[in-house]
Write a protein that holds these residues in place. Structure first.
Motif, mmCIF file in Angstrom:
data_model
loop_
_atom_site.group_PDB
_atom_site.id
_atom_site.type_symbol
_atom_site.label_atom_id
_atom_site.label_comp_id
_atom_site.label_asym_id
_atom_site.label_seq_id
_atom_site.Cartn_x
_atom_site.Cartn_y
_atom_site.Cartn_z
ATOM 1 N N PRO B 9 0.813 -1.223 0.000
ATOM 2 C CA PRO B 9 0.000 0.000 0.000
ATOM 3 C C PRO B 9 0.844 1.269 0.000
ATOM 4 O O PRO B 9 0.522 2.232 -0.708
ATOM 5 C CB PRO B 9 -0.794 -0.114 1.305
ATOM 6 N N LEU B 10 1.935 1.264 0.766
ATOM 7 C CA LEU B 10 2.805 2.445 0.810
ATOM 8 C C LEU B 10 3.376 2.747 -0.573
ATOM 9 O O LEU B 10 3.376 3.899 -1.019
ATOM 10 C CB LEU B 10 3.963 2.217 1.787
ATOM 11 N N MET B 11 3.826 1.693 -1.252
ATOM 12 C CA MET B 11 4.445 1.883 -2.556
ATOM 13 C C MET B 11 3.426 2.411 -3.561
ATOM 14 O O MET B 11 3.675 3.394 -4.275
ATOM 15 C CB MET B 11 5.020 0.551 -3.037
ATOM 16 N N VAL B 12 2.253 1.768 -3.600
ATOM 17 C CA VAL B 12 1.215 2.183 -4.550
ATOM 18 C C VAL B 12 0.788 3.623 -4.267
ATOM 19 O O VAL B 12 0.699 4.456 -5.174
ATOM 20 C CB VAL B 12 0.006 1.220 -4.474
ATOM 21 N N GLY B 13 0.563 3.915 -2.994
ATOM 22 C CA GLY B 13 0.152 5.264 -2.629
ATOM 23 C C GLY B 13 1.192 6.293 -3.024
ATOM 24 O O GLY B 13 0.877 7.336 -3.606
ATOM 25 N N PHE B 14 2.451 5.971 -2.757
ATOM 26 C CA PHE B 14 3.529 6.913 -3.060
ATOM 27 C C PHE B 14 3.648 7.151 -4.562
ATOM 28 O O PHE B 14 3.763 8.296 -5.018
ATOM 29 C CB PHE B 14 4.857 6.386 -2.497
ATOM 30 N N ILE B 15 3.608 6.066 -5.348
ATOM 31 C CA ILE B 15 3.772 6.202 -6.806
ATOM 32 C C ILE B 15 2.654 7.061 -7.388
ATOM 33 O O ILE B 15 2.901 7.985 -8.181
ATOM 34 C CB ILE B 15 3.802 4.810 -7.477
ATOM 35 N N LEU B 16 1.409 6.791 -6.959
ATOM 36 C CA LEU B 16 0.284 7.557 -7.501
ATOM 37 C C LEU B 16 0.381 9.027 -7.082
ATOM 38 O O LEU B 16 0.183 9.940 -7.889
ATOM 39 C CB LEU B 16 -1.050 6.948 -7.039
ATOM 40 N N PHE B 17 0.718 9.252 -5.816
ATOM 41 C CA PHE B 17 0.811 10.630 -5.336
ATOM 42 C C PHE B 17 1.930 11.376 -6.052
ATOM 43 O O PHE B 17 1.773 12.533 -6.457
ATOM 44 C CB PHE B 17 1.040 10.665 -3.816
ATOM 45 N N TYR B 18 3.066 10.701 -6.231
ATOM 46 C CA TYR B 18 4.201 11.327 -6.896
ATOM 47 C C TYR B 18 3.843 11.716 -8.331
ATOM 48 O O TYR B 18 4.193 12.805 -8.793
ATOM 49 C CB TYR B 18 5.399 10.366 -6.888
ATOM 50 N N GLY B 19 3.117 10.833 -9.022
ATOM 51 C CA GLY B 19 2.665 11.134 -10.383
ATOM 52 C C GLY B 19 1.743 12.342 -10.407
ATOM 53 O O GLY B 19 1.863 13.233 -11.245
ATOM 54 N N PHE B 20 0.804 12.387 -9.458
ATOM 55 C CA PHE B 20 -0.142 13.501 -9.347
ATOM 56 C C PHE B 20 0.606 14.803 -9.079
ATOM 57 O O PHE B 20 0.346 15.843 -9.687
ATOM 58 C CB PHE B 20 -1.118 13.196 -8.200
ATOM 59 N N PHE B 21 1.586 14.704 -8.181
ATOM 60 C CA PHE B 21 2.408 15.843 -7.798
ATOM 61 C C PHE B 21 3.182 16.376 -9.007
ATOM 62 O O PHE B 21 3.353 17.581 -9.173
ATOM 63 C CB PHE B 21 3.370 15.387 -6.688
ATOM 64 N N LYS B 22 3.645 15.457 -9.866
ATOM 65 C CA LYS B 22 4.397 15.844 -11.066
ATOM 66 C C LYS B 22 3.470 16.254 -12.215
ATOM 67 O O LYS B 22 3.921 16.450 -13.339
ATOM 68 C CB LYS B 22 5.287 14.669 -11.514
ATOM 69 N N ARG B 23 2.170 16.327 -11.935
ATOM 70 C CA ARG B 23 1.155 16.765 -12.903
ATOM 71 C C ARG B 23 1.091 15.905 -14.160
ATOM 72 O O ARG B 23 0.967 16.407 -15.275
ATOM 73 C CB ARG B 23 1.407 18.226 -13.313
ATOM 74 N N ILE B 24 1.199 14.576 -14.006
ATOM 75 C CA ILE B 24 0.945 13.721 -15.162
ATOM 76 C C ILE B 24 -0.489 13.181 -15.050
ATOM 77 O O ILE B 24 -1.034 13.089 -13.943
ATOM 78 C CB ILE B 24 1.957 12.552 -15.263
ATOM 79 N N PRO B 25 -1.115 12.869 -16.178
ATOM 80 C CA PRO B 25 -2.495 12.343 -16.132
ATOM 81 C C PRO B 25 -2.518 10.934 -15.552
ATOM 82 O O PRO B 25 -2.443 9.943 -16.284
ATOM 83 C CB PRO B 25 -2.932 12.361 -17.597
#
Lengths: 194, 172
Positions: B9-25
């Motif tokens: 869960p930590l990994m999935v959450g981090f990857i998705l948040f990081y992508g959102f933070f970097k403004r990718i769709p």
């Protein structure tokens, strides 16, 4: 794999003819198709999930960062793969997933790496880098063998995790032997290919 | 709590948040990757079928049991545990088969016996070799695997010998 399939089948038939239990063998043949579909369905879910997650990680630049982390080691194990290529990124991610014991994630990542290692779509012969990479995946490199630990706990072990140092040393030893075998056999093979 | 339960869960959450933070769709990227995963999974189905046939036949034929009996004297001579042999032979061929054998060994000898420990180390330091080879090459339509099987089986053999050795050295 031709030898494996034919050899396994022939060995089984001859053996069963001598020692009986033909009904079991027959059932095994009939069930193998269904079993493959079950296996594929399980894999399918994991492949979609991790394929999706990893695409996000790739677009945001996270995978390139993971690749940089393992580059010093992997560069020596895969000398034919350029250190900053997408293939190396995919290999690093697969190694990361393996180390954490995330088998479900490691397989889709490994397949992605195989696709990056494939020089052209019509090629049917494994490259030396592919052989090394597949060998690495057959010789488990888990830091935490979670399945075994859970089974040990369920079986009433007092120290489910005391096996760890022995697991690490055996893993490293078998990977080293595998790589040595690859290096020896690559040379012999590369003459035939030319 | 299991370590794996925390990591995923930590990994999935981090990857998705990081992508959102970097403004990718994030959503359309996920779907695109999932589509690719789906087609990979479907493309290896024929390979899996061939593998299941080979593995299913060898498992039900009883070859492995007889082979284990045949190698037992060698094991005794080298001071290895013959009880672990069937597991070592099953391990590269079938993951579920090997897990069943491991549970049998735990039930019969106990997880903390020398046999139980050796079996655990063996299980933790090896993989389902033939499955891995079939799936990885099947996904890229490679039919000539060259020296892969030999190298992988040598590594498995080393894993078996070393798990006996290191268990004795570190866990007794």
């Amino acid at each position: 794999m031709d030898v494996v399939l034919t050899g396994f089948a022939l060995l089984s038939v001859v053996f069963t003819l001598i020692f009986g239990k033909m009904d079991l063998l027959s059932a095994a043949v009939m069930e193998s198709g269904t079993e493959a579909v079950d296996l594929c369905l399980t894999l399918c879910g994991a492949m979609m999930l991790w394929g999706g997650i990893m695409e996000v990680a790739k677009k945001s630049g996270l995978t390139a960062k993971a690749a940089r982390l393992f580059c010093p080691v992997l560069r020596h194990l895969f000398p034919e793969v350029s250190p900053h290529s997408e293939a190396m990124e995919a290999i690093s991610l697969n190694v990361t997933a393996n180390l954490f014991g995330l088998g479900n994630a490691a397989t889709p990542l490994g397949i992605a790496a195989m696709k990056k290692l494939q020089p052209h779509p019509a090629n049917i012969t494994a490259t030396s880098s592919m052989v090394r990479f597949v060998m690495l995946n057959t010789a488990s490199i888990q830091l935490l063998p979670t399945t075994v630990a859970v089974l040990r706990q369920n079986a009433g072990s007092n120290h489910p995790l005391e096996i760890l140092p022995a697991v690490w040393l055996s893993s490293i030893g078998s990977v080293v032997i595998g790589f040595l075998a690859c290096m020896l056999l690559e040379r012999r093979d590369s003459h035939e290919l030319r | 709590m299991n370590f794996g339960d925390l990591v995923i869960p930590l990994m999935v959450g981090f990857i998705l948040f990081y992508g959102f933070f970097k403004r990718i769709p994030v959503f359309s990227c996920f779907v695109e990757g999932a589509k690719e995963g789906l087609s990979s999974a479907v493309s290896i189905l024929p390979t899996l079928c061939a593998l299941c046939l080979a593995v299913g036949m060898i498992r039900s034929s009883g070859v492995l049991e007889v082979l284990a009996d045949a190698v037992t004297p060698v094991c005794h001579a080298l001071h290895f545990l013959p009880e672990v042999l069937p597991l070592a032979l099953m391990r590269p061929i079938s993951g579920s088969g090997a897990l069943a054998l491991l549970e049998d060994l735990f039930a019969q000898y106990g997880a903390d016996s020398l046999i139980g420990k050796t079996a655990s180390v063996l299980m933790g330091s090896t993989e389902t070799t033939f499955y891995t080879i079939a799936v990885y090459y099947g996904a890229v339509q490679i039919t000539n695997s060259r020296h892969t099987v030999v190298c992988a089986l040598l590594a498995d053999l080393a894993g078996f010998l070393l798990s006996n050795f290191f268990t004795r050295l570190l866990l007794t």
